[in-house]
Design a protein around this motif. Structure first.
Motif, mmCIF file in Angstrom:
data_model
loop_
_atom_site.group_PDB
_atom_site.id
_atom_site.type_symbol
_atom_site.label_atom_id
_atom_site.label_comp_id
_atom_site.label_asym_id
_atom_site.label_seq_id
_atom_site.Cartn_x
_atom_site.Cartn_y
_atom_site.Cartn_z
ATOM 1 N N MET A 92 0.854 -1.194 0.000
ATOM 2 C CA MET A 92 0.000 0.000 0.000
ATOM 3 C C MET A 92 0.889 1.243 0.000
ATOM 4 N N ASN A 93 0.748 2.059 -1.038
ATOM 5 C CA ASN A 93 1.568 3.262 -1.167
ATOM 6 C C ASN A 93 0.798 4.459 -0.598
ATOM 7 N N PRO A 94 1.277 5.055 0.491
ATOM 8 C CA PRO A 94 0.552 6.182 1.082
ATOM 9 C C PRO A 94 0.724 7.485 0.305
ATOM 10 N N ILE A 95 1.630 7.506 -0.681
ATOM 11 C CA ILE A 95 1.897 8.716 -1.453
ATOM 12 C C ILE A 95 1.103 8.685 -2.753
ATOM 13 N N ALA A 96 0.285 9.698 -2.978
ATOM 14 C CA ALA A 96 -0.535 9.759 -4.190
ATOM 15 C C ALA A 96 0.292 10.211 -5.383
ATOM 16 N N PHE A 97 1.076 11.263 -5.195
ATOM 17 C CA PHE A 97 1.931 11.786 -6.260
ATOM 18 C C PHE A 97 2.934 12.749 -5.630
ATOM 19 N N ASN A 98 3.882 13.190 -6.454
ATOM 20 C CA ASN A 98 4.879 14.164 -6.010
ATOM 21 C C ASN A 98 4.648 15.492 -6.723
ATOM 22 N N LEU A 99 4.697 16.554 -5.985
ATOM 23 C CA LEU A 99 4.502 17.893 -6.533
ATOM 24 C C LEU A 99 5.773 18.712 -6.272
ATOM 25 N N PHE A 100 6.512 18.972 -7.340
ATOM 26 C CA PHE A 100 7.786 19.689 -7.230
ATOM 27 C C PHE A 100 8.707 19.030 -6.208
ATOM 28 N N GLY A 101 8.699 17.698 -6.240
ATOM 29 C CA GLY A 101 9.567 16.943 -5.346
ATOM 30 C C GLY A 101 8.996 16.706 -3.965
ATOM 31 N N LEU A 102 7.831 17.293 -3.679
ATOM 32 C CA LEU A 102 7.193 17.114 -2.374
ATOM 33 C C LEU A 102 6.156 16.005 -2.465
ATOM 34 N N PRO A 103 6.293 14.947 -1.669
ATOM 35 C CA PRO A 103 5.305 13.861 -1.723
ATOM 36 C C PRO A 103 3.957 14.301 -1.150
ATOM 37 N N ILE A 104 2.919 14.114 -1.916
ATOM 38 C CA ILE A 104 1.557 14.426 -1.480
ATOM 39 C C ILE A 104 0.905 13.114 -1.094
ATOM 40 N N ARG A 105 0.511 13.007 0.163
ATOM 41 C CA ARG A 105 0.006 11.741 0.690
ATOM 42 C C ARG A 105 -1.514 11.662 0.586
ATOM 43 N N TRP A 106 -1.996 10.430 0.420
ATOM 44 C CA TRP A 106 -3.433 10.195 0.360
ATOM 45 C C TRP A 106 -4.128 10.671 1.634
ATOM 46 N N TYR A 107 -3.436 10.556 2.762
ATOM 47 C CA TYR A 107 -4.017 10.965 4.044
ATOM 48 C C TYR A 107 -4.464 12.420 3.981
ATOM 49 N N GLY A 108 -3.570 13.286 3.529
ATOM 50 C CA GLY A 108 -3.895 14.709 3.442
ATOM 51 C C GLY A 108 -4.969 14.994 2.418
ATOM 52 N N ILE A 109 -4.916 14.285 1.281
ATOM 53 C CA ILE A 109 -5.915 14.483 0.230
ATOM 54 C C ILE A 109 -7.311 14.133 0.740
ATOM 55 N N LEU A 110 -7.416 13.010 1.430
ATOM 56 C CA LEU A 110 -8.725 12.559 1.901
ATOM 57 C C LEU A 110 -9.264 13.421 3.036
ATOM 58 N N ILE A 111 -8.386 13.815 3.959
ATOM 59 C CA ILE A 111 -8.830 14.710 5.033
ATOM 60 C C ILE A 111 -9.321 16.025 4.442
ATOM 61 N N SER A 112 -8.556 16.584 3.499
ATOM 62 C CA SER A 112 -8.928 17.856 2.871
ATOM 63 C C SER A 112 -10.210 17.720 2.060
ATOM 64 N N SER A 113 -10.341 16.594 1.348
ATOM 65 C CA SER A 113 -11.550 16.369 0.548
ATOM 66 C C SER A 113 -12.781 16.304 1.443
ATOM 67 N N GLY A 114 -12.652 15.628 2.575
ATOM 68 C CA GLY A 114 -13.761 15.553 3.517
ATOM 69 C C GLY A 114 -14.181 16.928 4.007
ATOM 70 N N MET A 115 -13.196 17.773 4.286
ATOM 71 C CA MET A 115 -13.500 19.130 4.750
ATOM 72 C C MET A 115 -14.225 19.933 3.677
ATOM 73 N N VAL A 116 -13.732 19.859 2.441
ATOM 74 C CA VAL A 116 -14.334 20.630 1.345
ATOM 75 C C VAL A 116 -15.765 20.176 1.089
ATOM 76 N N ILE A 117 -15.981 18.869 1.027
ATOM 77 C CA ILE A 117 -17.330 18.343 0.795
ATOM 78 C C ILE A 117 -18.259 18.733 1.950
ATOM 79 N N GLY A 118 -17.738 18.680 3.172
ATOM 80 C CA GLY A 118 -18.531 19.087 4.329
ATOM 81 C C GLY A 118 -18.933 20.549 4.265
ATOM 82 N N ILE A 119 -18.019 21.400 3.820
ATOM 83 C CA ILE A 119 -18.314 22.834 3.703
ATOM 84 C C ILE A 119 -19.391 23.075 2.648
#
Length: 256
Positions: free
Chosen positions: A1-28
């Motif tokens: 299981m890869n916790p990293i979704a993709f890299n942005l300018f060398g910075l790993p973007i993790r699924w954890y952050g994407i999903l937490i942020s997505s939940g917040m946006v949908i909730g708003i």
């Protein structure tokens, strides 16, 4: 299981952050709909959200750190590293509610109406955010047999196969429970005008599910022999029952 979704300018973007942020946006976005049901201002709700969200993040991390002081006292730099998890929902909700309540009082807003409108958004965001635990392979339960885990979809089986052992997908149990609670809350907020019922039912039903599911987990925050989340959940259930008693049963008895 890869916790990293993709890299942005060398910075790993993790699924954890994407999903937490997505939940917040949908909730708003959902809160806009529920504000219309409660006949309150979405602009003022956004003001409350801008106050509550930072407080929630700080509270969720502080809560987690306080119950893991042995580790963080020796690794101070890790206290602010939330990219790999370590956010406790109880601390986040508590700090967010305190911040929102203080702001509402100072702004002469009916806090309970805004809490009602926010409750379905909060539980939906929690349901989505739990999948971040899946990608981090955390918040799982104890060991299970291959026969047991085979009842789940293949990707769940693969994600719960950690270092040669299968584990209870407790993140999934809680996500499904939270979605069910979300459905109940949406029915309540549409069918009743009683202030507080949606919010306190959120506290009560979430606490029921969390108490049961927490007993299966292997990574619970502990206070001696007591699972902290279960203790807090019991408190939430009591608060809900007290609200129901005063809102319904006592009122009926007084009328009689």
């Amino acid at each position: 299981m890869n916790p990293i979704a993709f890299n942005l300018f060398g910075l790993p973007i993790r699924w954890y952050g994407i999903l937490i942020s997505s939940g917040m946006v949908i909730g708003i976005l959902l809160a806009s709909y529920n504000c219309r049901i409660k006949h309150i201002s979405y602009d003022r709700m956004m003001d409350l959200i801008l106050i509550a969200l930072p407080a929630a993040i700080v509270g969720a991390r502080l809560y987690y750190v306080l119950f893991n002081l042995d580790y963080y006292s020796s690794n101070l730099g890790e206290i602010i590293n939330i990219r790999q998890g370590g956010l406790a929902i109880h601390g986040g909700v508590l700090f967010a509610l305190i911040a929102a309540y203080i702001y509402a009082r100072k702004s002469n807003l009916e806090f309970i109406k805004y809490a009602d409108a926010a409750a379905p958004s909060i539980i939906l965001a929690q349901a989505i955010g739990r999948w971040g635990n899946f990608f981090n392979q955390e918040a799982h339960g104890g060991e299970v047999t291959k026969e047991f885990i085979s009842r789940f979809p293949g990707f769940i089986q693969n994600g719960m196969f950690i270092e040669g052992t299968y584990y209870h997908p407790t993140f999934l149990y809680e996500s499904v429970w939270n979605l069910a609670v979300f459905a109940v809350l949406m029915v309540i907020i549409k069918k009743t005008s009683k202030n507080g019922l949606t919010f306190f039912t959120y506290i009560g039903l979430y606490s029921v599910g969390r108490f049961i599911i927490e007993g299966l987990r292997t990574d619970s925050l502990m206070m001696g022999p007591i699972r902290v989340a279960q203790l807090v959940s019991l408190s939430g259930i009591v608060i809900w029952l007290v609200y129901l008693f005063f809102a319904f049963f006592r009122k009926k008895r007084d009328v009689v």
